[in-house]
Scaffold this active site. Structure first.
Site, mmCIF file in Angstrom:
data_model
loop_
_atom_site.group_PDB
_atom_site.id
_atom_site.type_symbol
_atom_site.label_atom_id
_atom_site.label_comp_id
_atom_site.label_asym_id
_atom_site.label_seq_id
_atom_site.Cartn_x
_atom_site.Cartn_y
_atom_site.Cartn_z
ATOM 1 N N GLY A 231 -1.649 -10.651 5.086
ATOM 2 C CA GLY A 231 -0.655 -10.266 4.382
ATOM 3 C C GLY A 231 0.397 -9.683 4.735
ATOM 4 O O GLY A 231 0.441 -8.948 5.743
ATOM 5 N N GLY A 233 3.000 -6.423 3.260
ATOM 6 C CA GLY A 233 3.479 -5.331 2.518
ATOM 7 C C GLY A 233 4.784 -5.109 2.352
ATOM 8 O O GLY A 233 5.563 -5.546 3.187
ATOM 9 N N GLY A 234 5.336 -4.145 1.652
ATOM 10 C CA GLY A 234 6.784 -3.578 1.713
ATOM 11 C C GLY A 234 7.379 -3.257 3.170
ATOM 12 O O GLY A 234 8.270 -3.808 3.349
ATOM 13 N N VAL A 238 -0.442 -7.389 7.741
ATOM 14 C CA VAL A 238 -1.749 -6.692 8.123
ATOM 15 C C VAL A 238 -2.328 -8.162 8.604
ATOM 16 O O VAL A 238 -2.237 -9.531 8.180
ATOM 17 C CB VAL A 238 -2.231 -6.715 6.776
ATOM 18 C CG1 VAL A 238 -3.789 -6.306 6.893
ATOM 19 C CG2 VAL A 238 -1.867 -5.425 5.905
ATOM 20 N N LYS A 252 -3.380 -3.062 10.255
ATOM 21 C CA LYS A 252 -2.055 -2.865 9.352
ATOM 22 C C LYS A 252 -0.954 -2.277 10.437
ATOM 23 O O LYS A 252 -1.107 -1.114 10.698
ATOM 24 C CB LYS A 252 -2.331 -1.973 8.294
ATOM 25 C CG LYS A 252 -0.887 -1.867 7.299
ATOM 26 C CD LYS A 252 -1.570 -1.149 6.064
ATOM 27 C CE LYS A 252 -0.426 -0.580 5.376
ATOM 28 N NZ LYS A 252 -0.770 -0.234 3.817
ATOM 29 N N ASP A 348 -0.015 5.048 -5.801
ATOM 30 C CA ASP A 348 0.518 3.572 -5.839
ATOM 31 C C ASP A 348 -0.576 2.708 -6.314
ATOM 32 O O ASP A 348 -0.944 1.641 -5.726
ATOM 33 C CB ASP A 348 0.998 3.403 -4.456
ATOM 34 C CG ASP A 348 1.919 1.993 -4.420
ATOM 35 O OD1 ASP A 348 2.362 1.548 -5.480
ATOM 36 O OD2 ASP A 348 1.989 1.306 -3.216
HETATM 37 N N1 LIG Z 1 -8.691 -3.670 4.499
HETATM 38 C C1 LIG Z 1 -7.860 -5.000 4.121
HETATM 39 N N2 LIG Z 1 -8.835 -6.173 4.335
HETATM 40 C C2 LIG Z 1 -8.346 -7.243 3.960
HETATM 41 N N3 LIG Z 1 -7.005 -7.586 3.504
HETATM 42 C C3 LIG Z 1 -6.101 -6.516 3.533
HETATM 43 C C4 LIG Z 1 -6.619 -5.241 3.732
HETATM 44 N N4 LIG Z 1 -5.392 -4.421 3.816
HETATM 45 C C5 LIG Z 1 -4.497 -5.242 3.282
HETATM 46 N N5 LIG Z 1 -4.771 -6.316 3.219
HETATM 47 C C6 LIG Z 1 -3.971 -7.449 3.147
HETATM 48 O O1 LIG Z 1 -2.644 -7.405 3.298
HETATM 49 C C7 LIG Z 1 -1.870 -7.229 2.310
HETATM 50 C C8 LIG Z 1 -0.594 -6.393 2.763
HETATM 51 O O2 LIG Z 1 -1.118 -4.977 2.436
HETATM 52 P P1 LIG Z 1 -0.238 -4.033 2.438
HETATM 53 O O3 LIG Z 1 -1.138 -2.538 1.984
HETATM 54 O O4 LIG Z 1 0.401 -3.506 3.523
HETATM 55 O O5 LIG Z 1 0.806 -3.914 1.428
HETATM 56 P P2 LIG Z 1 0.816 -4.101 -0.082
HETATM 57 O O6 LIG Z 1 0.051 -2.990 -0.632
HETATM 58 O O7 LIG Z 1 0.511 -5.449 -0.682
HETATM 59 O O8 LIG Z 1 2.218 -3.695 -0.438
HETATM 60 P P3 LIG Z 1 2.963 -2.473 -0.205
HETATM 61 O O9 LIG Z 1 2.974 -1.919 1.132
HETATM 62 O O10 LIG Z 1 4.643 -2.722 -0.685
HETATM 63 O O11 LIG Z 1 2.613 -1.329 -1.308
HETATM 64 C C9 LIG Z 1 -2.563 -6.930 1.158
HETATM 65 O O12 LIG Z 1 -1.724 -7.603 0.196
HETATM 66 C C10 LIG Z 1 -3.717 -7.604 1.556
HETATM 67 O O13 LIG Z 1 -3.769 -9.319 1.163
#
Ligand SMILES: Nc1ncnc2c1ncn2[C@@H]1O[C@H](COP(=O)(O)OP(=O)(O)OP(=O)(O)O)[C@@H](O)[C@H]1O
Length: 592
Positions: A231, A233-234, A238, A252, A348
């Site tokens: 995934g 994020g902003g 990850v 991450k 958040d």
């Molecule tokens: N512990 C985890 N286990 C499995 N997948 C994860 C985990 N943490 C994050 N992900 C995956 O990575 C993606 C990106 O996570 P991240 O926390 O960076 O961003 P977000 O919360 O979607 O966006 P933002 O950072 O903009 O708030 C998530 O949407 C998820 O699909």
């Protein structure tokens, strides 16, 4: 007399310590807005009398907040750190004056300018070098450095040679940033990441996380292969990874290039050291290296709630799971708000920060924006509104005001997503339906299940639980933060905590309603969607919701004008008919 201005609302609050102005010390709380200048003029012209002393107070709370992050490290190294607000005109004059008056041995400056070596920063450095005694070394830091000695000769140094510079304090020098394109040797530990690493080590001293090397994480992810990318994020990417001992982790990688990534990493680690809960994702470790800021978590194989509700490719999320997610998240937030000595506001809460385990247990993730909660009923003021559009509580979005009710609002939006299957903001919807809360509010008032409930669910939901969840959602997304329940009250409403039923009952009894409930009637036992469900619990919980409204309405902090009675009306209209019908009870909610 003390006056403080409320910048966002444009109101001026005067706190009079004594009605008689004796002693004549007036404190004016001042920010930089025109209304504040007006307030100062008013104070001078109308309030102050000859001989009075006006003290103008300017609170730099955001900087104080950042500095508090460094307290642990300073304590560890037995260093005293103070914040001084300096007055003055030109930056270069202020700097030189401060360095001279404090007899500084080093003047260390950061710069945000992207410059060439012959630019403004060089000019500032040269100015300081000329005017400061040779006992004071001038250092300008950012990424890589160039030392400029007194004769103006350039010499390339690495930050790992900082100790070398310290030994040369007799000669005045300047370090300047090399523009990024000139940086070739990325192996050098930058000043910034060095300090981040020291801070991480000091704040995680009570809870040692694994400190991974980048090489280890490369091995865990097949060199960060795109097939392991789970995934984005902003500000991060990850990856799924497998550690040497076989443990699966989510890695991450924070996009470098600003204070934001550092702050996120430090906040995440600092707050996580205080947390341990089944519904909160566990932080396993970190990697801080010259070009890398990385957080490592337990891996949750089912991805995010957002993927399941709005992703399109996933199987329909059954109602049973949706309810479990709601209760689990409510427990996580109750733990953050009420279950730890120093409560935390997540800031958040959203479907993409709710991760699901193999058996769909929800876990709250992403504490990069979290804050230590103020004491109730106080709130903190944030100048930068961060978070995700569609989930932001109105008072935060409009005035930057934050307290635990900020999370309660966002949680209400998540409940609406679970009920309706709709996104918080969906621009593909017809006009008037783009914003989930605005669209849902009148339907919640009407309890219009036909329109509210996710059409993909058909009739495969427990009506009793649906009614309860609708009650909870309508309370949480109220406009007025004071009218929103605390998350512990929402948890009682949703049930599934051991005390829920008894407290629900005792609250009913307190309000003169003696309703008996079969002890063997387990919640969630009816999933057939049949209209013949026995839903005493839903009634009890919805009544509890009303009791909460009554409690909040008596709260001194709530002014009459700020109360939004519409949801009181909606709940009571529904309940009066319903309870009277079901239990033949004469019910009136006037008192609440
Ligand atoms: N512990 C985890 N286990 C499995 N997948 C994860 C985990 N943490 C994050 N992900 C995956 O990575 C993606 C990106 O996570 P991240 O926390 O960076 O961003 P977000 O919360 O979607 O966006 P933002 O950072 O903009 O708030 C998530 O949407 C998820 O699909």
């Amino acid at each position: 007399m003390m006056m403080m201005s409320n910048e966002q609302e444009g109101e001026i609050v005067c706190l009079e310590k004594s009605s008689v102005l004796k002693g004549r010390k007036l404190i004016v709380g001042m920010c930089l807005t025109p209304s504040c200048r007006e307030m100062l003029t008013w104070t001078i012209a109308k309030i102050a009398q000859p001989g009075d002393h006006i003290l103008v107070l300017h609170l730099t709370s955001s900087l104080c907040g950042i500095l508090s992050l460094y307290q642990g490290l300073c304590k560890l190294k037995n260093i005293k750190m103070e914040l001084e607000i300096v007055k003055g005109g030109k930056l270069k004059h202020v700097l030189v004056e401060a360095a001279c008056s404090h007899r500084a041995s080093k003047l260390i400056l950061g710069t945000k300018w992207h410059f060439s070596i012959c630019s403004r920063a060089t000019a500032l450095g040269r100015y300081c070098v000329k005017r400061l005694p040779s006992t004071c070394m001038v250092v300008i830091v950012e990424n890589r450095e160039i030392i400029l000695n007194k004769k103006g000769k350039l010499q390339l140094l690495q930050v790992s040679s900082m100790h070398l510079i310290n030994h040369q304090s007799s000669s005045t020098q300047i370090m300047l940033k090399i523009p990024p394109q000139i940086c070739t040797n990325r192996k050098v530990l930058t000043c910034r990441n060095l300090s981040v690493l020291q801070q991480v080590e000091s704040i995680s001293v009570d809870r040692p996380y694994s400190k991974f090397s980048f090489v280890e994480l490369e091995a865990a992810t097949a060199s960060f292969s795109p097939t392991n990318l789970v995934g984005r994020g902003g500000g991060s990417e990850v990856y799924r990874g497998e550690l040497q001992d076989g443990k699966l982790v989510a890695i991450k990688c924070l996009n470098q290039g600003g204070l934001q990534a550092e702050e996120e990493l430090l906040t995440e680690i600092e707050i996580n050291t205080c947390l341990s809960h089944a519904n909160i994702v566990s932080l396993t470790g970190y990697c801080v290296e010259p070009a890398h800021l990385i957080l490592v978590y337990d891996f949750l194989p089912e991805g995010t709630l957002d993927d399941h509700l709005h992703g399109g490719e996933k199987k329909l999320l059954a109602w049973e799971v949706r309810y479990k997610v709601a209760v689990g998240m409510c427990k996580a937030l109750e733990y953050l708000h009420d279950g730890i000595p120093q409560p935390v506001i997540h800031m958040d809460v959203k479907a993409s920060n709710i991760l699901l385990s193999h058996d769909f247990q929800p876990q709250l993730s992403d504490f990069g924006l979290a804050k230590w909660a103020p004491k109730r009923p106080m709130y903190i003021h944030c100048n930068d509104v961060v978070g995700t559009f569609g989930y932001l509580a109105p008072e935060y979005f409009m005035y930057g005001r934050v307290n635990d009710k900020t999370d309660v609002y966002s949680f209400g939006v998540v409940l609406l997503e679970l009920i309706t299957g709709r996104k918080p903001i969906d621009t593909t919807r017809p006009k008037g339906e783009e914003n989930l809360v605005i669209w849902a509010r009148p339907l919640l008032d009407e309890r219009n299940l036909d329109k509210l409930v996710d059409p993909r669910l058909g009739s495969t939901y427990n009506v009793c639980q649906m009614q309860t969840m609708i009650s909870a959602a309508s309370l949480c997304v109220q406009q007025s933060s004071q009218r929103r329940p605390q998350i512990s009250q929402v948890l009682k409403l949703l049930g599934e905590d051991n005390n829920g039923k008894e407290e629900g009952l005792s609250s009913l009894q307190k309000h003169g309603l003696g309703v008996s409930m079969d002890s063997d009637e387990e919640e969630g036992s009816h999933f057939d969607g049949s209209p013949n469900y026995r839903d005493h619990e839903a009634d009890i919980r919805t009544h509890l919701a009303l009791a909460m409204l009554g409690v909040d309405a008596n709260d001194d902090a709530v002014s009459e004008s700020s109360i939004d009675y519409s949801s009181t009306y909606l709940c009571s209209t529904y309940l009066e008919d319903y309870l009277a019908d079901r239990f033949s009870l004469p019910v009136s909610f006037e008192d609440h």
